[in-house]
Design an enzyme around this catalytic site. Sequence first.
Site, short mmCIF file in Angstrom:
data_model
loop_
_atom_site.label_atom_id
_atom_site.label_comp_id
_atom_site.label_asym_id
_atom_site.label_seq_id
_atom_site.Cartn_x
_atom_site.Cartn_y
_atom_site.Cartn_z
N GLU A 187 0.81 -1.22 0.00
CA GLU A 187 0.00 0.00 0.00
C GLU A 187 0.84 1.27 0.00
O GLU A 187 0.58 2.20 0.78
CB GLU A 187 -0.98 -0.01 1.18
CG GLU A 187 -2.00 -1.13 1.09
CD GLU A 187 -2.96 -1.19 2.27
OE1 GLU A 187 -2.81 -0.38 3.20
OE2 GLU A 187 -3.84 -2.05 2.27
N GLU A 328 -5.32 -8.69 0.38
CA GLU A 328 -6.15 -8.35 1.54
C GLU A 328 -7.58 -8.13 1.09
O GLU A 328 -7.84 -7.49 0.06
CB GLU A 328 -5.65 -7.08 2.24
CG GLU A 328 -4.30 -7.18 2.90
CD GLU A 328 -3.89 -5.90 3.62
OE1 GLU A 328 -4.80 -5.07 3.90
OE2 GLU A 328 -2.71 -5.72 3.89
#
Length: 530
Positions: A187, A328
């Site tokens: 991220e 995720e």
Amino acid sequence: MRSRARRVGLAFVAASVAFAGAVYGVTRPAAAEVVAEASASALVADMGAGWNLGNALEANNNGIPSETAWGNPVVTQALINRVKASGFRTIRIPVSYLGHIGAGPSYTVDAAWLTRIAEVVNYAHSQGLYVLINMHGDGYKTVTGSWLICDAADQTTIRDKYQKVWQQIATKFQGYNERLIFESMNENFDGQYGAPTQPCYSNINAYNQTFVDTVRRTGGTNASRWLLVPGWNTNIDYTVGNYGFVIPTDQYRSSTIPAGEQRLMISVHYYDPWDFTGQEDGAITQWGPNATDPARTSTWGQEDHLDAQLKKTHDAFVTRGYPVFVGEYGSIDKTTYDPSNNTYRADFARALVAAAKKYGAATAYWDNGWNGQHGFALFDRSSATVTQQGIINAIMSAVGGGTSPTPTASPTRTASPTPTASPTAAPGACRAVSTVSAWNTGLTNSIAITNTGATAVNGWNLTFTLPAGQSIVSGWSAGYAPASGTVTATNASYNGTLAPGGSTTIGYQASHTGNAAAPTGFTLNGATCS
């Protein structure tokens, strides 16, 4: 409960990035890309359902990583055994380095920290599971001591530090077989949720390229193992769209990899709609076609949106031979606001995993170890027990593994599925292909079984002979008996039917006394395999 800290690793994007209109190219793959796509499909199928050991090795206290810093207990073999026994075949282990990195110019990673990372990796890797490790918290502006910042001024120093840290990680795990996968970062973006900015995206691309080059140059299995790279904030639109993501070149990979195959994977995360999956106000508690209360259901991000997002990744990457990994996904527990919430959490997980399977992507559920209000956990890590069997069952049914049996006792090392069907028909012909990866006194073997006959196989026994000195210590996707000599692998409940041309992949870990050769003499229900 420090719920924000417990969620480090989530993509806080859904509420502010709700559009799905990014431009992306859809092209028919060339002939070489068809071969590559087949290789990618085999990997995704073998990885099965995945699970995140979240908020453990990426947890930190004032910039010093510690697996208990955010309230989770020390990771144990018993926990990993329970995860495997529940049907998961892949474990993603987020890792932070932060204050465990020494000063330049060497940027030496603390040896004890690397040793602990290896211990946790071994808990899963020794069980024949796929394992992913990454550099997780070092790129968050909100984390004390973070340094992998794409819009920082001194990019020369950042890249030098990044290269040297990954060189040490790759060297530490150089001898592990290809069931260990490295992920470059997690991220990474500039901290705002609008459109990607330049040159920040260019720096993210540069990090990915440095990662691939560095790992490959350490040699050994690192020259051929699968490597995972993300785009901007692992956001699907900003990765597949025309925003600047560049797939790294892989010029230093092993010459033994067929030219038409890839060894790079694309990382994305999925938490749409955020008001259902992660927002803690309790207003939105239902999701999907079974929702009964429109006031509790988000106005966007339903199944049609989910399907469209996963299709984008397929068209942009899978068709070119690059597997996609939804590293995720998940939704928090809101049963304190709505007792029926877990039903919709299971529906969300089932839909995500089913769409991923449909479009050639693997998945890993985000588990932060927290049970109760606003938690993502599927397991109690202290007791190594299941807490959300319904969500696990939904995941397993979607990935094709049936439902996970409710555990009643601590799983053992040889937690192979118990066969439920007896062989009823022999194929006219079959093919069995072994892929052995060996180290020191151990090995893993993945066996692809194909029914090349004209009739379906409904229940099968695959018999083969292990080389002298080999003994199976754990297996997956089949039951194995005996452990040495002439072994019979019997189908699991979910892979017993092989249509004409159909295939399945099974595998095991074995010890050896110097002979790591592949088994011989394969027969399927008595028919000799080529």
